[in-house]
Design an enzyme around this catalytic site. Sequence first.
Site, short mmCIF file in Angstrom:
data_model
loop_
_atom_site.label_atom_id
_atom_site.label_comp_id
_atom_site.label_asym_id
_atom_site.label_seq_id
_atom_site.Cartn_x
_atom_site.Cartn_y
_atom_site.Cartn_z
N GLU A 41 -18.82 21.44 -15.88
CA GLU A 41 -19.16 20.07 -16.27
C GLU A 41 -18.29 19.06 -15.53
O GLU A 41 -18.75 17.99 -15.13
CB GLU A 41 -19.00 19.89 -17.78
CG GLU A 41 -20.08 20.63 -18.55
CD GLU A 41 -19.80 20.65 -20.05
OE1 GLU A 41 -20.73 20.44 -20.81
OE2 GLU A 41 -18.64 20.87 -20.45
N GLN A 68 -7.41 -1.99 4.12
CA GLN A 68 -6.39 -1.22 3.42
C GLN A 68 -6.99 -0.48 2.21
O GLN A 68 -6.45 0.52 1.76
CB GLN A 68 -5.26 -2.16 2.98
CG GLN A 68 -4.13 -1.49 2.25
CD GLN A 68 -2.90 -2.37 2.19
OE1 GLN A 68 -2.22 -2.56 3.20
NE2 GLN A 68 -2.62 -2.93 1.03
N THR A 119 -39.73 26.05 -11.60
CA THR A 119 -40.02 24.70 -11.13
C THR A 119 -40.22 23.89 -12.40
O THR A 119 -40.73 24.42 -13.40
CB THR A 119 -41.29 24.63 -10.26
OG1 THR A 119 -42.41 24.99 -11.05
CG2 THR A 119 -41.21 25.57 -9.05
N HIS A 120 -39.81 22.64 -12.38
CA HIS A 120 -39.86 21.79 -13.58
C HIS A 120 -39.10 22.43 -14.75
O HIS A 120 -39.42 22.14 -15.90
CB HIS A 120 -41.31 21.51 -14.01
CG HIS A 120 -42.20 21.07 -12.91
ND1 HIS A 120 -42.44 19.76 -12.59
CD2 HIS A 120 -42.91 21.80 -12.00
CE1 HIS A 120 -43.27 19.69 -11.55
NE2 HIS A 120 -43.55 20.91 -11.17
N SER A 128 0.83 -1.21 0.00
CA SER A 128 0.00 0.00 0.00
C SER A 128 0.87 1.26 0.00
O SER A 128 0.34 2.37 -0.03
CB SER A 128 -0.94 0.01 1.21
OG SER A 128 -0.19 -0.14 2.40
N SER A 148 -13.76 24.91 -28.76
CA SER A 148 -13.88 23.66 -29.51
C SER A 148 -12.76 23.60 -30.53
O SER A 148 -12.40 24.61 -31.13
CB SER A 148 -15.23 23.61 -30.22
OG SER A 148 -15.19 22.70 -31.30
N LYS A 150 -17.46 28.23 -30.29
CA LYS A 150 -17.85 27.60 -29.02
C LYS A 150 -17.11 28.15 -27.81
O LYS A 150 -15.95 28.49 -27.88
CB LYS A 150 -17.60 26.08 -29.08
CG LYS A 150 -18.52 25.31 -29.99
CD LYS A 150 -19.99 25.35 -29.56
CE LYS A 150 -20.26 24.55 -28.32
NZ LYS A 150 -20.18 23.10 -28.53
N1 ARG Z 1 -1.35 -1.11 5.31
C1 ARG Z 1 -2.30 -1.57 6.28
C2 ARG Z 1 -3.64 -0.83 6.08
O1 ARG Z 1 -3.61 0.15 5.43
C3 ARG Z 1 -1.79 -1.28 7.65
C4 ARG Z 1 -2.30 -2.19 8.70
C5 ARG Z 1 -1.76 -3.55 8.51
N2 ARG Z 1 -2.08 -4.38 9.61
C6 ARG Z 1 -1.99 -5.70 9.50
N3 ARG Z 1 -2.26 -6.37 10.55
N4 ARG Z 1 -1.67 -6.27 8.39
O2 ARG Z 1 -4.67 -1.26 6.54
#
Ligand code: ARG
Length: 461
Positions: A295, A327, A160-161, A26, A282, A288
């Site tokens: 948007e 995670q 409205t509408h 992560s 455009s 344009k």
């Molecule tokens: N990277 C993990 C998360 O974001 C951290 C916690 C991990 N804990 C574990 N027991 N593996 O959730």
Amino acid sequence: MTEGKKLWGGRFTGQIDPGFARFNRSFGFDRRLFEADVMGSLAHCDGLFAAGVISDAENVAIADGLLWLLARWHEAGDSFLADESAEDVHSFIESRLIDRVGDVGRRLHTGRSRNDQVATALRLWLRDETARADAALRGVQTALLDLADSHADAVLPGYTHLQRAQPVLFAHWCLAYFEMFARDRERLSEARRRMNVMPLGSAALAGTSHPIDRERVARFLGFDSVSRNSLDAVSDRDFCVEFASASALVMAHLSRLAEDLIVYATTEFGFVELSDAVATGSSLMPQKKNPDALELVRGKSARVFGHALALLALIKGLPLTYNKDMQEDKEAVFDTADTVRESLDVTATVLRNVRLREARARDAASVGYMNATEMADYLVRRGVPFREAHEAAGRMVLHGLSKGLELHELELEELQEFSPLVSEDVYEALSLEQTLATKSQAGGTSPGRVREALAAARASL
Ligand code: ARG
């Protein structure tokens, strides 16, 4: 270097599959928690020292190491976080700390798990983001009030509408959105209150056996209180859902505002002109001018709604307590915070630069039988029951349509065909000024009420 060394190696003999290692990582996104996680570690270190778990010298060594990491990151920016092997931000920080201060760094994780650590870091991070979202909301509110102030007498057809309904002051329209954003700010501040509770000290799930004074650690980090149940604390992501759902409403409001302005900026309506600063042309059609900024705001609302739903779905079937599914909360939370803030900032820019075409809007508010309700109310003031007054005014409209004339363009004798109670003063009553002025109860669009509402809105900021 401890780089690449796992936090949990002891029990393992085999090697991790490289594909799974990538899948499991992560750090590519949770590096955004770097500062928050270092702060959490500093507080935990202080807690360990105060509890007598680590010595004075160890405390100083670890805290110095953590501060050194922070300083390096401040200098080098995100390039300091370039590391292809770290599993997550927590293991990155711990391994860099050990590189820096040596074996004493291995004492920091006493009485702590990544489970309470990540919950703490994410709360700290989101607490700051909530404050930033609030400031951005305030920016949009200020832009709305400035816009209302600079067009104090301007009139707009109300719909409205999406059919012409009754005229309103342009400032009244601005204040409608002001109210929505005021509620959004309340929701965010309530979410922040529940967010500002510290999970640290819950350890993996059962709490810690070390005599750490959690209140002291919470004070260090600016938390209002400590969590009351360790099982709940490590598995609770309600604060993410609350932030995302409050953000989803912010986006819904921004999207409606965008939609109003997109419609008003068309040639067909032509009430506003968007600044070149927030429009694009455009590649093919030279004439344009497209409302891309608005948007995109409208479009980005969809992804924030998606994040709110994804977070709910994420926690729905999870057994207590921590599960690695969690995670997946981060990218949803990070993208929600980024999207909301950027959408608010862009909207404020649009509002600060929009040009209201007052004459055109006023003309539009003066045709299309927008005073038909006023005609009915006029008859009511002469004692006619509202249902009958409504019927008579409706027949006047039908008559006007057949002649291609507005109600106030019909002769008095013609109007009297539909109700003998109509007299010369009806023309005054049907005027745009009177139509507005009579909406003078609280919350209405009369100039007096709108002036009061504007002043109250200013004061509330
Ligand atoms: N990277 C993990 C998360 O974001 C951290 C916690 C991990 N804990 C574990 N027991 N593996 O959730």
